[in-house]
Design an enzyme around this catalytic site. Structure first.
Site, mmCIF file in Angstrom:
data_model
loop_
_atom_site.group_PDB
_atom_site.id
_atom_site.type_symbol
_atom_site.label_atom_id
_atom_site.label_comp_id
_atom_site.label_asym_id
_atom_site.label_seq_id
_atom_site.Cartn_x
_atom_site.Cartn_y
_atom_site.Cartn_z
ATOM 1 N N ARG A 16 21.633 -2.061 33.315
ATOM 2 C CA ARG A 16 22.546 -3.045 33.892
ATOM 3 C C ARG A 16 23.843 -3.005 33.093
ATOM 4 O O ARG A 16 23.841 -2.820 31.876
ATOM 5 C CB ARG A 16 21.943 -4.453 33.864
ATOM 6 C CG ARG A 16 20.862 -4.694 34.915
ATOM 7 C CD ARG A 16 21.463 -4.709 36.322
ATOM 8 N NE ARG A 16 20.473 -4.952 37.360
ATOM 9 C CZ ARG A 16 19.886 -4.008 38.079
ATOM 10 N NH1 ARG A 16 20.160 -2.728 37.835
ATOM 11 N NH2 ARG A 16 19.017 -4.310 39.021
ATOM 12 N N GLU B 262 30.572 -4.814 38.300
ATOM 13 C CA GLU B 262 30.705 -3.792 39.344
ATOM 14 C C GLU B 262 30.754 -4.454 40.729
ATOM 15 O O GLU B 262 30.199 -5.534 40.911
ATOM 16 C CB GLU B 262 29.563 -2.775 39.259
ATOM 17 C CG GLU B 262 28.162 -3.313 39.494
ATOM 18 C CD GLU B 262 27.105 -2.221 39.354
ATOM 19 O OE1 GLU B 262 26.468 -1.942 40.379
ATOM 20 O OE2 GLU B 262 26.908 -1.658 38.253
ATOM 21 N N HIS C 209 26.520 3.817 40.558
ATOM 22 C CA HIS C 209 25.214 3.165 40.686
ATOM 23 C C HIS C 209 24.302 3.931 41.661
ATOM 24 O O HIS C 209 23.856 3.414 42.681
ATOM 25 C CB HIS C 209 25.379 1.709 41.150
ATOM 26 C CG HIS C 209 24.235 0.834 40.712
ATOM 27 N ND1 HIS C 209 24.376 -0.490 40.391
ATOM 28 C CD2 HIS C 209 22.905 1.098 40.559
ATOM 29 C CE1 HIS C 209 23.201 -1.009 40.057
ATOM 30 N NE2 HIS C 209 22.303 -0.046 40.159
#
Length: 323
Positions: free
Chosen positions: A242, A271, A289
Site C-alpha cells: 500500500r 493514488e 497498480h
C-alpha cells in the site's frame, strides 16, 4: 423475497458481471468512473450489497449515514484499508474480501519491479524510445546483480512467501524476513529463510527490500527517513503493498541523494495521484497498480465476491468475512 439489489462500483471482467446479472438486480458502472463520496452514500441507502474496490474510499462519514439499506460490503480485493472497519462494525455492516487468488500475480509484479529497478529497465526503455541510445559500450548503464543477492521481506504472508519462492528457487537469492512471530518452520526450511528480530536489522542486511504488509494507521510511513538511512547505498526498495506504508517525500529524498540505489513502486500515497518528485527521477520504476491485473486473477477475485454474496443472501457462513 425480492431479488437483492447489488451495486458494482467499477467495471469488472465481463464474465463475472454476467454471472452477477443472472443472480441479482445488478447496477454496473458502465463508464467506469471513480465514485464520489455522495454516490457511495446514496448506494448504501439504496442497495442491499455494495461491491467496492481499493479505489473507493469508505470512511466513517460515508458509512455512518441514516436510512442505510446495505448490509454487506463485498470488497473486490484482499486489502481493505480503504474501508473504516470500526465504523462498519458499529453499523453492523459486514465486510468481506478476496484472499488467496491474487498471490502469484502480485508476487510476479514485485519480482518484475525488483528486476526493473536492479537492471535499470525503465530507464533503458525511456532511453531507447527517446532515440538517445548510442550503441553498446562496456560501461553503459551498469547495474546490480539479482542472482545470489539478499532479499528482505517486511511481512511474510502469502504474497511475500510466493515472492520468496520465486526469488530463492529462481534466482538463488538469500531470504530474510520480518514478522512479529516466526513463520511456519516448513516454509522457512524450504526457502532457507532467516527471521530478523526487527525491521532495522532487515534493512541493514538486505540488497533488496520488498514490502508486504497491510496499509492503515499502524503501518503508515513504516518506511520513513530514518529507516531509509539504514539501507545500503546499493539497495533497492520495492512496494506492491500500500502506498502509505512509505513516506513518499522521504523516499524521493533518498533517491535524489542516492542514499539508496533505486526503487520500484506499484502503489502510491493518494493514488492515482503520483508525487511529481518521482516523475523526475531515473532511479525509480513506476507501475500503475498492476499487482493483480491479469485476466485470470481479476476473474477469480470476482468469483470470490460472488461466493461471498451467495453465502450472505442464502444465510450461510461467509467464506471470506473480515468483519
Amino acid at each position: 423475497m425480492s431479488t437483492p439489489k447489488v451495486l458494482i462500483t467499477r467495471k469488472w471482467p465481463v464474465s463475472v458481471e454476467k454471472k452477477l446479472q443472472m443472480l441479482y438486480d445488478v447496477t454496473l458502472n458502465e463508464d467506469d468512473h471513480p465514485m464520489t463520496a455522495d454516490e457511495l452514500r446514496d448506494a448504501l441507502q439504496h442497495y442491499d450489497a455494495v461491491c467496492p474496490a481499493v479505489c473507493d474510499s469508505l470512511p466513517a462519514d460515508v458509512i455512518n449515514i441514516d436510512n442505510k439499506r446495505c448490509k454487506i460490503l463485498a470488497n473486490f480485493g484482499v486489502g481493505y484499508n480503504h474501508i473504516d472497519i470500526e465504523a462498519a462494525k458499529q453499523q453492523a455492516l459486514i465486510v468481506t474480501n478476496t484472499p488467496g487468488v491474487l498471490t502469484e500475480s502480485t508476487a510476479d509484479i514485485a519480482m518484475t519491479l525488483l528486476l526493473m529497478s536492479a537492471r535499470r529497465g525503465a530507464e533503458g526503455d525511456r532511453l531507447v524510445r527517446a532515440k538517445q541510445w548510442r550503441g553498446w559500450c562496456p560501461t553503459h548503464m551498469m547495474s546490480s546483480d539479482v542472482t545470489g543477492a539478499t532479499l528482505g521481506l517486511i511481512g511474510f504472508g502469502r504474497i511475500a512467501q510466493a515472492m520468496a519462492r520465486k526469488a530463492h528457487h529462481g534466482f538463488g537469492m538469500k531470504i530474510l524476513y520480518f514478522k512479529p512471530s516466526p513463520a511456519d518452520p516448513e516454509i522457512v526450511e524450504n526457502l532457507n529463510a532467516t527471521r530478523c528480530d526487527n525491521i532495522e536489522e532487515l534493512l541493514q542486511h538486505s540488497d533488496y527490500v520488498s514490502l508486504h504488509c497491510p496499509g492503515g494507521e499502524t503501518t503508515r510511513h513504516l518506511i520513513n527517513e530514518a529507516r531509509l538511512k539504514l539501507m545500503k547505498p546499493t539497495a533497492h526498495l520495492i512496494n506492491t503493498a500500500r502506498g502509505d506504508v512509505v513516506d513518499s517525500q522521504a523516499l524521493i529524498k533518498a533517491l535524489q541523494e542516492k542514499t539508496i540505489a533505486g526503487a520500484g513502486l506499484d502503489v502510491y500515497e493518494g493514488e492515482p495521484n503520483v508525487d511529481e518528485g518521482f516523475l523526475a527521477l531515473d532511479n525509480v520504476s513506476l507501475l500503475p497498480h498492476l499487482g493483480s491485473a491479469t485476466i485470470a486473477t481479476r476473474t477469480a477475485m470476482g468469483g470470490k465476491v460472488l461466493n461471498n454474496l451467495t453465502a450472505f443472501f442464502s444465510g450461510q457462513p461467509l467464506p471470506d468475512r473480515v468483519v
